[in-house]
Design an enzyme around this catalytic site. Structure first.
Site, PDB file in Angstrom:
ATOM      1  N   GLU A  17       0.856  -1.197   0.000  1.00 17.81           N
ATOM      2  CA  GLU A  17       0.000   0.000   0.000  1.00 17.81           C
ATOM      3  C   GLU A  17       0.889   1.244   0.000  1.00 17.81           C
ATOM      4  O   GLU A  17       1.888   1.304   0.715  1.00 17.81           O
ATOM      5  CB  GLU A  17      -0.895  -0.003   1.249  1.00 17.81           C
ATOM      6  CG  GLU A  17      -1.804   1.212   1.309  1.00 17.81           C
ATOM      7  CD  GLU A  17      -2.892   1.061   2.367  1.00 17.81           C
ATOM      8  OE1 GLU A  17      -3.562   0.002   2.403  1.00 17.81           O
ATOM      9  OE2 GLU A  17      -3.050   1.997   3.158  1.00 17.81           O
ATOM     10  N   ARG A 108     -15.840   3.567   3.588  1.00 21.88           N
ATOM     11  CA  ARG A 108     -16.693   4.650   4.067  1.00 21.88           C
ATOM     12  C   ARG A 108     -15.870   5.915   4.253  1.00 21.88           C
ATOM     13  O   ARG A 108     -16.245   6.989   3.815  1.00 21.88           O
ATOM     14  CB  ARG A 108     -17.327   4.268   5.421  1.00 21.88           C
ATOM     15  CG  ARG A 108     -18.283   5.334   5.924  1.00 21.88           C
ATOM     16  CD  ARG A 108     -18.650   5.123   7.374  1.00 21.88           C
ATOM     17  NE  ARG A 108     -17.523   5.439   8.260  1.00 21.88           N
ATOM     18  CZ  ARG A 108     -17.571   5.369   9.574  1.00 21.88           C
ATOM     19  NH1 ARG A 108     -18.682   4.950  10.164  1.00 21.88           N
ATOM     20  NH2 ARG A 108     -16.524   5.665  10.320  1.00 21.88           N
ATOM     21  N   TYR A 144     -11.311  -5.165  10.537  1.00 19.67           N
ATOM     22  CA  TYR A 144     -10.600  -4.648  11.715  1.00 19.67           C
ATOM     23  C   TYR A 144     -10.443  -5.759  12.757  1.00 19.67           C
ATOM     24  O   TYR A 144     -11.379  -6.041  13.520  1.00 19.67           O
ATOM     25  CB  TYR A 144     -11.379  -3.458  12.296  1.00 19.67           C
ATOM     26  CG  TYR A 144     -11.487  -2.327  11.293  1.00 19.67           C
ATOM     27  CD1 TYR A 144     -10.569  -1.283  11.289  1.00 19.67           C
ATOM     28  CD2 TYR A 144     -12.478  -2.346  10.300  1.00 19.67           C
ATOM     29  CE1 TYR A 144     -10.633  -0.273  10.334  1.00 19.67           C
ATOM     30  CE2 TYR A 144     -12.548  -1.346   9.340  1.00 19.67           C
ATOM     31  CZ  TYR A 144     -11.625  -0.311   9.370  1.00 19.67           C
ATOM     32  OH  TYR A 144     -11.681   0.677   8.409  1.00 19.67           O
ATOM     33  N   GLN A 211       5.922   7.010  15.014  1.00 19.95           N
ATOM     34  CA  GLN A 211       4.798   6.264  14.422  1.00 19.95           C
ATOM     35  C   GLN A 211       3.888   5.696  15.502  1.00 19.95           C
ATOM     36  O   GLN A 211       2.692   5.581  15.303  1.00 19.95           O
ATOM     37  CB  GLN A 211       5.322   5.082  13.605  1.00 19.95           C
ATOM     38  CG  GLN A 211       5.902   5.454  12.269  1.00 19.95           C
ATOM     39  CD  GLN A 211       6.527   4.218  11.621  1.00 19.95           C
ATOM     40  OE1 GLN A 211       7.089   3.355  12.302  1.00 19.95           O
ATOM     41  NE2 GLN A 211       6.413   4.134  10.324  1.00 19.95           N
TER      42      GLN A 211
HETATM   43  P1  FAD Z   1     -17.516   0.564   7.114  1.00 20.54           P
HETATM   44  O1  FAD Z   1     -17.199  -0.790   6.631  1.00 20.54           O
HETATM   45  O2  FAD Z   1     -18.679   1.265   6.531  1.00 20.54           O
HETATM   46  O3  FAD Z   1     -17.701   0.477   8.703  1.00 20.54           O
HETATM   47  C1  FAD Z   1     -17.692   1.654   9.486  1.00 20.54           C
HETATM   48  C2  FAD Z   1     -18.383   1.419  10.806  1.00 20.54           C
HETATM   49  O4  FAD Z   1     -19.792   1.243  10.588  1.00 20.54           O
HETATM   50  C3  FAD Z   1     -17.928   0.159  11.549  1.00 20.54           C
HETATM   51  O5  FAD Z   1     -17.948   0.462  12.920  1.00 20.54           O
HETATM   52  C4  FAD Z   1     -18.998  -0.882  11.190  1.00 20.54           C
HETATM   53  O6  FAD Z   1     -19.137  -1.859  12.197  1.00 20.54           O
HETATM   54  C5  FAD Z   1     -20.238  -0.015  11.075  1.00 20.54           C
HETATM   55  N1  FAD Z   1     -21.199  -0.515  10.067  1.00 20.54           N
HETATM   56  C6  FAD Z   1     -20.927  -0.922   8.812  1.00 20.54           C
HETATM   57  N2  FAD Z   1     -22.080  -1.218   8.159  1.00 20.54           N
HETATM   58  C7  FAD Z   1     -23.082  -0.986   9.023  1.00 20.54           C
HETATM   59  C8  FAD Z   1     -24.500  -1.095   8.942  1.00 20.54           C
HETATM   60  N3  FAD Z   1     -25.099  -1.474   7.804  1.00 20.54           N
HETATM   61  N4  FAD Z   1     -25.235  -0.782  10.038  1.00 20.54           N
HETATM   62  C9  FAD Z   1     -24.645  -0.353  11.188  1.00 20.54           C
HETATM   63  N5  FAD Z   1     -23.297  -0.235  11.309  1.00 20.54           N
HETATM   64  C10 FAD Z   1     -22.553  -0.537  10.244  1.00 20.54           C
HETATM   65  N6  FAD Z   1      -9.398   6.017   4.974  1.00 20.54           N
HETATM   66  C11 FAD Z   1      -9.290   6.965   4.013  1.00 20.54           C
HETATM   67  O7  FAD Z   1      -9.784   8.079   4.180  1.00 20.54           O
HETATM   68  N7  FAD Z   1      -8.636   6.699   2.832  1.00 20.54           N
HETATM   69  C12 FAD Z   1      -8.080   5.492   2.574  1.00 20.54           C
HETATM   70  O8  FAD Z   1      -7.494   5.272   1.507  1.00 20.54           O
HETATM   71  C13 FAD Z   1      -8.187   4.473   3.573  1.00 20.54           C
HETATM   72  N8  FAD Z   1      -7.679   3.226   3.350  1.00 20.54           N
HETATM   73  C14 FAD Z   1      -7.842   2.252   4.295  1.00 20.54           C
HETATM   74  C15 FAD Z   1      -7.324   0.971   4.040  1.00 20.54           C
HETATM   75  C16 FAD Z   1      -7.458  -0.038   4.981  1.00 20.54           C
HETATM   76  C17 FAD Z   1      -6.912  -1.421   4.675  1.00 20.54           C
HETATM   77  C18 FAD Z   1      -8.110   0.226   6.220  1.00 20.54           C
HETATM   78  C19 FAD Z   1      -8.247  -0.861   7.251  1.00 20.54           C
HETATM   79  C20 FAD Z   1      -8.621   1.491   6.481  1.00 20.54           C
HETATM   80  C21 FAD Z   1      -8.498   2.521   5.528  1.00 20.54           C
HETATM   81  N9  FAD Z   1      -9.023   3.797   5.744  1.00 20.54           N
HETATM   82  C22 FAD Z   1      -8.883   4.778   4.774  1.00 20.54           C
HETATM   83  C23 FAD Z   1      -9.681   4.137   7.023  1.00 20.54           C
HETATM   84  C24 FAD Z   1     -11.230   3.997   6.935  1.00 20.54           C
HETATM   85  O9  FAD Z   1     -11.745   4.959   6.047  1.00 20.54           O
HETATM   86  C25 FAD Z   1     -11.793   4.231   8.342  1.00 20.54           C
HETATM   87  O10 FAD Z   1     -11.398   3.217   9.205  1.00 20.54           O
HETATM   88  C26 FAD Z   1     -13.302   4.457   8.412  1.00 20.54           C
HETATM   89  O11 FAD Z   1     -13.610   4.963   9.707  1.00 20.54           O
HETATM   90  C27 FAD Z   1     -14.163   3.228   8.160  1.00 20.54           C
HETATM   91  O12 FAD Z   1     -14.218   2.900   6.849  1.00 20.54           O
HETATM   92  P2  FAD Z   1     -14.782   1.432   6.402  1.00 20.54           P
HETATM   93  O13 FAD Z   1     -14.847   1.407   4.950  1.00 20.54           O
HETATM   94  O14 FAD Z   1     -14.009   0.399   7.097  1.00 20.54           O
HETATM   95  O15 FAD Z   1     -16.272   1.556   7.024  1.00 20.54           O
END
Ligand code: FAD
Length: 292
Positions: A17, A108, A144, A211
């Protein structure tokens, strides 16, 4: 090529990444980084998408395109949705398609503050459904091992993870973690909730003490005592600390591979030295698994 095909072909996938540089730093640095990383021929390179908006977001497209079209390595463009309208996402999808990018990590993004703009999407699963309707991309999602910060329990978070899978995510990349037992417990839970897509373990070598504070605030990941002891001993010597961090990550990776992990996703922090040394430590092990 779609990332799901790579998982179908290989027992163990190895990916990197990178993140687009801040507007203030030289763009040449990232080109040099890419040159060095592409030499290592990972299965794919993913490019993060700045949640803060601005030109940095266009850089995700540019770098994903470079990875794929110049270096011939499959690329994954990260894409967040929480601040975007459906029209904005549609336009980004069209641009990615024009550049031949076939894979998106559907996210998200972090919840905007009170005074910040919100978009048309609430969760990554909404974005997944939307992209499925408007493009032919293969879609990855995040997971996570210690639970997402917004969720009250790990089990609840894994239950929610299933929404993304049902919406069409074909593989998952995990948040970084430093205790493999957390990852194994998480894998057990995914089985309980019928999540059967390949899951890559996200590994980030901690190579300096700055970090550590950042990791704790940004990801919420626990840092084991063993690591703090290493820091106490070597933090004053940057080269020794770098080697210790790489060795720690190497040990984590070997254990994960031994236990049959589907893939290793290395958060390179745009540091080719760390990526190369970690890669060199494990590449024969990866080849061995993929030969079996
Ligand atoms: P989701 O999968 O939507 O989950 C978010 C929260 O909502 C979780 O607590 C989940 O349990 C809850 N949830 C999900 N669906 C539902 C539902 N239907 N009903 C109720 N609750 C629900 N951030 C950036 O800005 N840019 C990046 O490029 C980036 N890359 C990343 C790469 C990796 C590998 C990881 C692990 C994280 C990255 N992030 C990035 C961080 C990420 O954007 C944040 O962690 C964010 O807060 C959650 O995004 P998500 O897509 O995991 O959310």
């Amino acid at each position: 090529m779609h990332i799901r095909e790579i998982f179908n072909k290989k027992k163990l996938v190895f990916s990197f990444e990178i993140f687009p540089p801040k507007a203030t730093s030289s763009v040449n640095t990232i080109y040099k980084t890419l040159e060095a990383l592409s030499d290592l021929r990972p299965d794919f390179i993913s490019v993060t998408y700045g949640a803060g908006g601005g030109s940095n977001q266009n850089k995700t497209r540019e770098l994903s395109s470079l990875v794929k079209n110049k270096y011939g390595i499959e690329s994954v463009a990260h894409l967040t949705c929480i601040r975007s309208t459906k029209d904005e996402i549609k336009q980004i999808l069209e641009e990615l398609e024009q550049d031949g990018i076939e894979n998106i990590l559907a996210l998200r993004g972090d919840i905007p503050l009170e005074d910040e703009v919100k978009g048309d999407f609430s969760y990554a699963s909404d974005l997944v459904k939307f992209i499925k309707k408007h493009g032919r991309f293969d879609l990855g999602g995040t997971c996570y091992p210690e639970g997402h910060m917004d969720c009250k329990s790990l089990e609840e978070d894994v239950k929610n993870l299933k929404y993304k899978i049902d919406a069409g995510v074909t593989h998952l990349i995990s948040q970084l973690f430093y205790d493999n037992n957390d990852f194994y417990k998480f894998l057990d839970l995914t089985k309980k909730y019928n999540i059967n897509v390949p899951i890559e373990a996200g590994i980030m070598p901690l190579t300096n003490n700055k970090q550590i504070a950042r990791i704790a605030t940004l990801s919420g990941s626990k840092i084991p005592d063993k690591y703090f002891k290493i820091m106490d001993k070597f933090a004053h010597d940057s080269e020794a600390m770098m080697d210790a961090g790489i060795a720690y990550a190497t040990e984590q990776i070997i254990d994960l591979i031994t236990m049959g992990v589907d893939g290793i996703h290395l958060y390179t922090m745009n540091n080719p030295y760390v990526a190369r040394k970690t890669h060199d430590n494990i590449i024969q092990i990866i080849h061995s698994v993929n030969r079996d």
